[in-house]
Motif scaffolding. Structure first.
Motif, PDB file in Angstrom:
ATOM      1  N   ALA A  34      53.387  37.933  42.129  1.00  0.00           N
ATOM      2  CA  ALA A  34      52.162  37.181  41.902  1.00  0.00           C
ATOM      3  C   ALA A  34      51.295  37.899  40.870  1.00  0.00           C
ATOM      4  N   TYR A  36      47.153  38.233  39.507  1.00  0.00           N
ATOM      5  CA  TYR A  36      45.759  38.022  39.846  1.00  0.00           C
ATOM      6  C   TYR A  36      44.868  38.409  38.668  1.00  0.00           C
ATOM      7  N   ALA A  43      36.239  39.625  43.932  1.00  0.00           N
ATOM      8  CA  ALA A  43      37.572  39.698  44.519  1.00  0.00           C
ATOM      9  C   ALA A  43      38.604  39.198  43.513  1.00  0.00           C
ATOM     10  N   LEU A  46      43.914  34.544  42.592  1.00  0.00           N
ATOM     11  CA  LEU A  46      45.328  34.246  42.405  1.00  0.00           C
ATOM     12  C   LEU A  46      45.526  33.310  41.220  1.00  0.00           C
ATOM     13  N   GLU A  55      48.939  28.508  40.286  1.00  0.00           N
ATOM     14  CA  GLU A  55      48.091  28.138  41.412  1.00  0.00           C
ATOM     15  C   GLU A  55      47.255  26.910  41.024  1.00  0.00           C
ATOM     16  N   TYR A  87      46.270  42.033  37.586  1.00  0.00           N
ATOM     17  CA  TYR A  87      47.175  42.792  38.451  1.00  0.00           C
ATOM     18  C   TYR A  87      48.403  41.964  38.796  1.00  0.00           C
ATOM     19  N   GLN A  89      51.567  41.799  41.659  1.00  0.00           N
ATOM     20  CA  GLN A  89      51.745  42.176  43.067  1.00  0.00           C
ATOM     21  C   GLN A  89      53.105  41.697  43.534  1.00  0.00           C
ATOM     22  N   TYR A  97      53.586  44.890  50.572  1.00  0.00           N
ATOM     23  CA  TYR A  97      53.033  44.445  49.301  1.00  0.00           C
ATOM     24  C   TYR A  97      52.551  45.642  48.489  1.00  0.00           C
ATOM     25  N   PHE A  99      50.820  46.602  44.428  1.00  0.00           N
ATOM     26  CA  PHE A  99      50.223  46.092  43.211  1.00  0.00           C
ATOM     27  C   PHE A  99      50.521  47.018  42.036  1.00  0.00           C
ATOM     28  N   GLN A 101      49.098  48.825  38.542  1.00  0.00           N
ATOM     29  CA  GLN A 101      47.878  49.610  38.356  1.00  0.00           C
ATOM     30  C   GLN A 101      46.801  48.836  37.609  1.00  0.00           C
TER      31      GLN A 101
ATOM     32  N   LEU B  39      42.967  44.552  52.603  1.00  0.00           N
ATOM     33  CA  LEU B  39      43.311  45.325  51.421  1.00  0.00           C
ATOM     34  C   LEU B  39      42.081  46.147  51.056  1.00  0.00           C
ATOM     35  N   GLN B  41      40.160  48.750  47.726  1.00  0.00           N
ATOM     36  CA  GLN B  41      40.152  49.132  46.317  1.00  0.00           C
ATOM     37  C   GLN B  41      39.082  50.198  46.107  1.00  0.00           C
ATOM     38  N   LYS B  45      39.587  51.777  40.676  1.00  0.00           N
ATOM     39  CA  LYS B  45      41.036  51.955  40.860  1.00  0.00           C
ATOM     40  C   LYS B  45      41.698  50.636  41.262  1.00  0.00           C
ATOM     41  N   GLY B  46      42.973  50.725  41.560  1.00  0.00           N
ATOM     42  CA  GLY B  46      43.756  49.538  41.870  1.00  0.00           C
ATOM     43  C   GLY B  46      43.688  49.125  43.334  1.00  0.00           C
ATOM     44  N   LEU B  47      44.453  48.103  43.652  1.00  0.00           N
ATOM     45  CA  LEU B  47      44.444  47.484  44.969  1.00  0.00           C
ATOM     46  C   LEU B  47      45.530  48.059  45.865  1.00  0.00           C
ATOM     47  N   TRP B  49      47.325  47.359  49.715  1.00  0.00           N
ATOM     48  CA  TRP B  49      47.443  46.540  50.914  1.00  0.00           C
ATOM     49  C   TRP B  49      47.436  47.449  52.141  1.00  0.00           C
ATOM     50  N   ARG B  52      48.727  43.394  57.817  1.00  0.00           N
ATOM     51  CA  ARG B  52      48.534  41.974  58.089  1.00  0.00           C
ATOM     52  C   ARG B  52      48.761  41.664  59.552  1.00  0.00           C
ATOM     53  N   PHE B  96      38.674  44.374  51.322  1.00  0.00           N
ATOM     54  CA  PHE B  96      38.785  42.925  51.233  1.00  0.00           C
ATOM     55  C   PHE B  96      39.620  42.391  52.389  1.00  0.00           C
ATOM     56  N   CYS B 106      51.935  35.977  48.724  1.00  0.00           N
ATOM     57  CA  CYS B 106      50.754  36.321  47.927  1.00  0.00           C
ATOM     58  C   CYS B 106      49.494  36.011  48.737  1.00  0.00           C
ATOM     59  N   PHE B 107      48.346  36.335  48.137  1.00  0.00           N
ATOM     60  CA  PHE B 107      47.059  36.163  48.805  1.00  0.00           C
ATOM     61  C   PHE B 107      46.256  35.110  48.059  1.00  0.00           C
ATOM     62  N   ASP B 108      46.018  33.966  48.709  1.00  0.00           N
ATOM     63  CA  ASP B 108      45.412  32.857  47.969  1.00  0.00           C
ATOM     64  C   ASP B 108      43.911  32.698  48.195  1.00  0.00           C
ATOM     65  N   TRP B 110      40.369  35.117  49.271  1.00  0.00           N
ATOM     66  CA  TRP B 110      39.866  36.460  49.510  1.00  0.00           C
ATOM     67  C   TRP B 110      38.398  36.410  49.931  1.00  0.00           C
ATOM     68  N   GLY B 111      37.984  37.394  50.728  1.00  0.00           N
ATOM     69  CA  GLY B 111      36.572  37.610  50.952  1.00  0.00           C
ATOM     70  C   GLY B 111      35.951  38.266  49.724  1.00  0.00           C
ATOM     71  N   GLN B 112      34.651  38.362  49.706  1.00  0.00           N
ATOM     72  CA  GLN B 112      33.945  38.919  48.556  1.00  0.00           C
ATOM     73  C   GLN B 112      34.063  40.443  48.502  1.00  0.00           C
TER      74      GLN B 112
END
Lengths: 108, 120
Positions: A34, A36, A43, A46, A55, A87, A89, A97, A99, A101, B39, B41, B45-47, B49, B52, B96, B106-108, B110-112
């Motif tokens: 995926a 993003y 946030a 997608l 999407e 990103y 993923q 999962y 991601f 960098q 998740l 961050q 930097k990056g994300l 996970w 779940r 998040f 995937c993640f469709d 997200w929270g703020q």
């Protein structure tokens, strides 16, 4: 663990340009990939899933391709709103999962 | 339209437990189509996970967290929660919550995001 490597880390481009971001997986992930878009303080959003499926609601200027270990995100005709960090993923049933960098797309 | 909102303390002391809740609105948290993830961050930097949970309550975690994470679900209140124990400064990040789409990996939604700082 499956590692995801994006290139480039930073990309400078102009409005109207066509750009491509590459994501490589450390082992085959079929099409479990995926993409993003993330803007500062927000946030991730997608864009593409299953490597190439857009999407709902995402502009058709975004497209994805690839399978196995190499994938690309292409943005045709960059618009001002596209400047952000992108990103990739991956999903793997054993390792979960991970991601890339990130690739920061900057205005030239 | 499904919306997710994180809530919880923004400051946690080292060695204590970080606790966050995600409230889902505009749709049910129940069902097999989706799973519910956390998740994080770190700034700049990056994300990453974290893990779940499914409606059934079954969970999967990122092994890198060395069993410090625990995610639970409360279907009656349309919420799911994260507990992260024995926190250090390295756990300082924006956290998040997100809806995962089972068939697409995937993640469709997200929270703020919620900034959590670990500091004494």
């Amino acid at each position: 663990d499956i590692q995801m490597t994006q290139s480039p880390s930073t990309l400078s481009a102009s409005v109207g340009d066509r750009v491509t971001i590459t994501c490589r997986a450390s082992q085959s992930i079929s099409t479990w990939l995926a993409w993003y878009q993330q803007k500062p303080g927000k946030a991730p959003k997608l864009l593409i899933y299953k490597a190439s499926t857009l999407e709902i609601g995402v502009s058709s200027r975004f497209s994805g391709s690839g399978s196995g270990t190499e994938f690309t995100l292409t943005i045709s005709s960059l618009q001002p709103d596209d400047f952000a960090t992108y990103y990739c993923q991956q999903y793997n049933s054993y390792s979960g999962y991970t991601f890339g960098q990130g690739t920061k797309l900057e205005i030239k | 339209q499904v919306q997710l909102q994180e809530s919880g303390p923004g400051l946690v002391k080292p060695s204590q437990t970080l606790s966050l809740t995600c409230t889902v609105s505009g749709g049910s948290i129940s069902g097999s189509t989706y799973y519910w993830s956390w998740l994080r961050q770190p700034a700049g930097k990056g994300l990453e996970w974290i893990g779940r949970v499914f409606t059934s309550g079954s969970t999967v975690y990122n092994p890198s967290l060395k069993s410090r994470a625990a995610i639970s679900i409360d279907t009656s209140n349309n919420q799911f929660s994260l507990n992260l124990s024995s926190v250090t400064a390295a756990d300082t990040a924006t956290y998040f919550c997100a809806r995962g789409w089972a068939v697409a990996g995937c993640f469709d939604h997200w929270g703020q995001g919620a900034l959590v700082i670990v500091s004494s």
